[in-house]
Design a protein around this motif. Sequence first.
Motif, PDB file in Angstrom:
ATOM      1  N   VAL A 210      35.230  16.447  19.214  1.00 14.51           N
ATOM      2  CA  VAL A 210      35.341  15.122  19.834  1.00 14.51           C
ATOM      3  C   VAL A 210      35.470  14.054  18.740  1.00 14.51           C
ATOM      4  O   VAL A 210      36.407  13.239  18.749  1.00 14.51           O
ATOM      5  N   ASP A 211      34.567  14.067  17.781  1.00 18.96           N
ATOM      6  CA  ASP A 211      34.605  13.039  16.728  1.00 18.96           C
ATOM      7  C   ASP A 211      35.875  13.145  15.885  1.00 18.96           C
ATOM      8  O   ASP A 211      36.431  12.124  15.464  1.00 18.96           O
ATOM      9  N   ALA A 212      36.342  14.368  15.640  1.00 20.54           N
ATOM     10  CA  ALA A 212      37.561  14.531  14.834  1.00 20.54           C
ATOM     11  C   ALA A 212      38.740  13.835  15.518  1.00 20.54           C
ATOM     12  O   ALA A 212      39.488  13.080  14.879  1.00 20.54           O
ATOM     13  N   ASN A 213      38.905  14.060  16.825  1.00 20.48           N
ATOM     14  CA  ASN A 213      40.008  13.406  17.540  1.00 20.48           C
ATOM     15  C   ASN A 213      39.882  11.886  17.467  1.00 20.48           C
ATOM     16  O   ASN A 213      40.868  11.162  17.313  1.00 20.48           O
ATOM     17  N   MET A 214      38.635  11.412  17.577  1.00 16.79           N
ATOM     18  CA  MET A 214      38.430   9.963  17.640  1.00 16.79           C
ATOM     19  C   MET A 214      38.584   9.288  16.272  1.00 16.79           C
ATOM     20  O   MET A 214      39.076   8.159  16.187  1.00 16.79           O
ATOM     21  N   VAL A 215      38.211   9.970  15.202  1.00 16.00           N
ATOM     22  CA  VAL A 215      38.445   9.406  13.862  1.00 16.00           C
ATOM     23  C   VAL A 215      39.948   9.223  13.644  1.00 16.00           C
ATOM     24  O   VAL A 215      40.402   8.259  13.021  1.00 16.00           O
ATOM     25  N   LEU A 216      40.733  10.134  14.202  1.00 18.21           N
ATOM     26  CA  LEU A 216      42.194  10.009  14.072  1.00 18.21           C
ATOM     27  C   LEU A 216      42.758   8.899  14.972  1.00 18.21           C
ATOM     28  O   LEU A 216      43.943   8.585  14.906  1.00 18.21           O
TER      29      LEU A 216
END
Length: 380
Positions: free
Chosen positions: A292-298
Amino acid sequence: MLQKNIASSSLSFGDPILTAVHRALGEIQGNRPFALTGEDGVRFVLALDGSDDHQMAAFVDGFCGGEADLVISGVRARMMKLTPESDDGAVLTPVTSISAGGPDMARVMEIATALKPDAVPSFTPAGRTAGTAVDLAKLAQRIPACLVSRPVEPTDDDETLITVRTEDVEVFRARLAATLKPVSEARVPIADGIASRFVIFRNAIGGIATAVIVGEPDATAPLPVRVHSSCATGDIFGSRRCDCGEQLQLGLHRLEELGGGCLIYLDQEGRGLGLANKMHAYTLQDQGLDTVDANMVLGFHDDERDYHAAGFMLKRLGWERITLLTNNPTKLTGLAAAGIEISDRLPVVTKANADNRRYLETKARRAGHLLGTAGLLETV
Ligand SMILES: Nc1nc2c(ncn2[C@@H]2O[C@H](COP(=O)(O)OP(=O)(O)OP(=O)(O)O)[C@@H](O)[C@H]2O)c(=O)[nH]1
């Protein structure tokens, strides 16, 4: 030679809204600038992802008079704590010409995409037009970050650029889904003796979606349906990072066991982020972030998919009442929103392995997937 302007022609070559957005997406794919018209005038746009330093500098100098804005998604701004107020709206920060001593373009890219950028500038709300540039980048499956000019009054010169309106972008997805048409079909025997018929759908801009009809479904009962988003790594190569390949196989076998059904295979790689961005997300996961966080950092939402296309295809095939094979509550609400009646849900739970355990745990804990504990406790 006789010349005609198709966009302004009275002849009908398809939906002008879809045409305009499709052309703008083509400009993003080709790393070319285009014009976006909105309530605050015209902004010229260049998507960052894929553009090189020379193109970015040429854009800032040539299209923006040396003063542009970098616009990024509100999701990234919130994740990176770049703005005090945190809603979902896109935000922007000024970018000056590199020839005038402004930040170099590698630095702009770092601010827009890096996990730990060095000092970051302050951002302010971007407004609707610049925000729409970010939405277009996402639709093209590029990182949601663009360089945009300050709003300008339209001039005759702008007519040579591809131009799209903000309101066209906003209705694009749902409108495009409604253009899906079956174009061909054939019998395809699948491994393990599963009999199937592939029905290929094509939309108005050439996108493909597939309905795999397994066996001879009972026309009087709710149709067993699996809606599966493409996962090149899992479905084709058997990646152990996710459960997708196994779920695809399990889904097909369950449909057969249930006496027949339909698997809708949607071109939604990486939850709609695209394959390139899924790899960026994997890199961030390897640095410690969850999915979840990986997608949102992008700069993306955790999940960028919608299910208009699946709903439309099912209706087109004559099925409006279904039993859905999924663990994902968003698919239930998404299909219901697309006008499909869901009479029941059946789970599609695979066993965890050492490489996908964290992925599955994150699905359950952060995205509410109905995985129970059985699949997570049993490790293969
Ligand atoms: N962004 C991103 N996408 C991923 C990752 N791992 C798998 N995916 C994608 O997630 C999607 C999973 O699709 P599905 O199996 O249809 O859906 P689901 O959300 O798991 O829901 P159900 O399987 O129906 O329970 C595919 O598009 C994969 O490519 C990841 O780490 N990051």
